[in-house]
Motif scaffolding. Structure first.
Motif, short mmCIF file in Angstrom:
data_model
loop_
_atom_site.label_atom_id
_atom_site.label_comp_id
_atom_site.label_asym_id
_atom_site.label_seq_id
_atom_site.Cartn_x
_atom_site.Cartn_y
_atom_site.Cartn_z
N LEU A 48 1.02 -1.20 -0.32
CA LEU A 48 -0.11 -0.09 -0.78
C LEU A 48 1.03 1.44 0.20
O LEU A 48 2.05 1.44 0.65
N ALA A 49 0.61 2.68 -0.88
CA ALA A 49 1.04 3.43 -0.89
C ALA A 49 0.74 4.43 0.13
O ALA A 49 1.32 5.15 0.08
N PHE A 50 -0.37 4.12 1.28
CA PHE A 50 -0.57 4.69 1.95
C PHE A 50 -1.10 4.22 3.29
O PHE A 50 -0.71 3.06 3.04
N THR A 51 -2.18 4.66 3.84
CA THR A 51 -2.27 4.12 5.07
C THR A 51 -3.93 4.08 5.64
O THR A 51 -4.23 5.44 5.65
N ARG A 52 -4.30 3.77 6.53
CA ARG A 52 -5.75 3.20 6.65
C ARG A 52 -5.67 4.70 6.83
O ARG A 52 -7.00 5.93 6.01
N ASP A 53 -5.00 5.70 7.56
CA ASP A 53 -5.21 7.78 7.87
C ASP A 53 -5.03 8.38 6.77
O ASP A 53 -5.91 9.49 6.81
N THR A 54 -4.16 8.09 5.70
CA THR A 54 -4.26 9.28 4.40
C THR A 54 -5.20 8.48 3.14
O THR A 54 -4.76 8.42 2.53
N GLY A 55 -5.81 7.11 3.19
CA GLY A 55 -6.73 6.43 2.51
C GLY A 55 -7.11 6.85 1.71
O GLY A 55 -7.44 6.18 0.42
N CYS A 56 -7.82 7.92 2.29
CA CYS A 56 -9.16 8.92 1.38
C CYS A 56 -8.03 10.75 0.53
O CYS A 56 -9.15 11.40 -0.09
N THR A 107 -12.84 5.81 -3.21
CA THR A 107 -12.98 6.49 -1.93
C THR A 107 -13.80 7.58 -1.55
O THR A 107 -13.47 8.92 -1.92
N GLY A 108 -15.43 7.03 -1.56
CA GLY A 108 -16.07 8.37 -1.12
C GLY A 108 -17.09 8.39 0.04
O GLY A 108 -15.98 8.47 0.78
N ASP A 109 -18.19 9.43 -0.51
CA ASP A 109 -18.11 10.26 1.45
C ASP A 109 -18.89 7.90 2.77
O ASP A 109 -18.73 8.41 3.88
N ALA A 110 -18.71 6.80 1.49
CA ALA A 110 -19.58 5.91 1.84
C ALA A 110 -18.05 5.00 2.33
O ALA A 110 -18.20 4.11 3.64
N GLU A 111 -16.59 5.49 2.27
CA GLU A 111 -15.68 4.75 2.24
C GLU A 111 -14.92 5.62 3.21
O GLU A 111 -13.87 5.24 3.85
N CYS A 112 -14.59 6.89 3.15
CA CYS A 112 -13.85 7.76 4.11
C CYS A 112 -15.09 8.45 5.12
O CYS A 112 -15.88 8.48 5.80
N ALA A 123 -14.45 -0.60 4.86
CA ALA A 123 -13.38 -0.14 3.16
C ALA A 123 -11.79 -0.12 3.69
O ALA A 123 -11.20 -0.64 2.46
N TRP A 124 -11.13 0.17 4.82
CA TRP A 124 -9.74 -0.66 5.12
C TRP A 124 -9.71 -1.92 5.04
O TRP A 124 -9.09 -2.45 4.49
N ASP A 125 -11.13 -2.50 5.77
CA ASP A 125 -10.96 -4.33 5.57
C ASP A 125 -10.66 -4.68 4.03
O ASP A 125 -9.90 -5.92 3.50
N LYS A 126 -11.45 -4.14 2.86
CA LYS A 126 -11.67 -4.42 1.72
C LYS A 126 -10.64 -4.03 1.21
O LYS A 126 -10.04 -4.38 0.27
N VAL A 127 -9.37 -2.61 1.24
CA VAL A 127 -8.56 -2.92 0.95
C VAL A 127 -7.56 -3.50 1.30
O VAL A 127 -6.49 -4.18 0.60
N CYS A 128 -7.90 -4.26 2.36
CA CYS A 128 -6.50 -4.63 2.79
C CYS A 128 -6.79 -5.93 2.55
O CYS A 128 -5.53 -7.02 2.19
N ARG A 129 -8.06 -6.74 2.34
CA ARG A 129 -8.25 -7.92 1.44
C ARG A 129 -7.64 -8.18 0.14
O ARG A 129 -6.89 -9.19 0.10
N ILE A 130 -7.97 -6.95 -0.57
CA ILE A 130 -7.97 -6.59 -1.84
C ILE A 130 -6.23 -7.21 -2.13
O ILE A 130 -5.31 -8.30 -2.59
N ALA A 131 -5.61 -6.33 -1.44
CA ALA A 131 -3.86 -6.44 -1.14
C ALA A 131 -3.74 -8.11 -0.55
O ALA A 131 -2.12 -8.02 -1.14
N ALA A 132 -4.10 -7.80 -0.03
CA ALA A 132 -3.81 -9.39 0.52
C ALA A 132 -3.74 -10.80 -0.63
O ALA A 132 -3.28 -12.03 -0.79
#
Length: 145
Positions: A48-56, A107-112, A123-132
């Motif tokens: 990931l080129a971002f963290t949960r805190d900077t994901g949006c 990464t819109g209103d529903a995810e951020c 949303a973070w869980d989904k990103v992590c599962r895709i990255a896995a």
């Protein structure tokens, strides 16, 4: 007495262990179970080129590449995140067209938590599962120019 206690513990452990052992990296196949839900400690942050805190902090999505034509893999990704959409070009993810296709996770209103803020837990869980997924090399923020 001690032998009875140990064998009882072993039996209890064996009866409660119902999942298959985890696969080793690189063993991923297009079919099979989805990656498990992740925690902050098990998210493959190196991808990931971002963290949960900077994901949006992006222009409305994060992006990644998938092998072109692998419909089973795409179905697995859409099982994780149904809102993922294909896009054209190489993107910031640097897809190797035509062998790879660019995909966007919104990464819109529903995810951020707020505009350009942190990703919501789901949303973070989904990103992590895709990255896995072993086929995903990296996930990066989308920036249009």
């Amino acid at each position: 007495m001690r032998r009875l206690a140990i064998s009882g513990l072993l039996a209890a452990c064996l009866s409660s262990c119902t999942s298959a052992p985890p696969s080793t990296p690189g063993e991923g196949v297009a079919e099979g179970p989805l990656p498990p839900a992740t925690s902050a400690t098990s998210c493959p942050g190196e991808k990931l080129a971002f963290t949960r805190d900077t994901g949006c902090r992006s222009d409305g999505s994060v992006e990644f590449c998938l092998p072109t034509g692998d419909e089973a893999l795409l179905a697995r990704v859409r099982d994780i995140a149904p809102t993922v959409q294909a896009a054209s070009g190489r993107g910031r993810a640097g897809c190797d067209a035509p062998a790879e296709t660019l995909y966007l996770f919104p990464t819109g209103d529903a995810e951020c938590t707020e505009r350009h803020g942190a990703l919501q837990d789901a949303a973070w869980d989904k990103v992590c599962r895709i990255a896995a997924l072993p086929e995903v090399r990296a996930i990066v923020p989308t920036w249009y120019e």
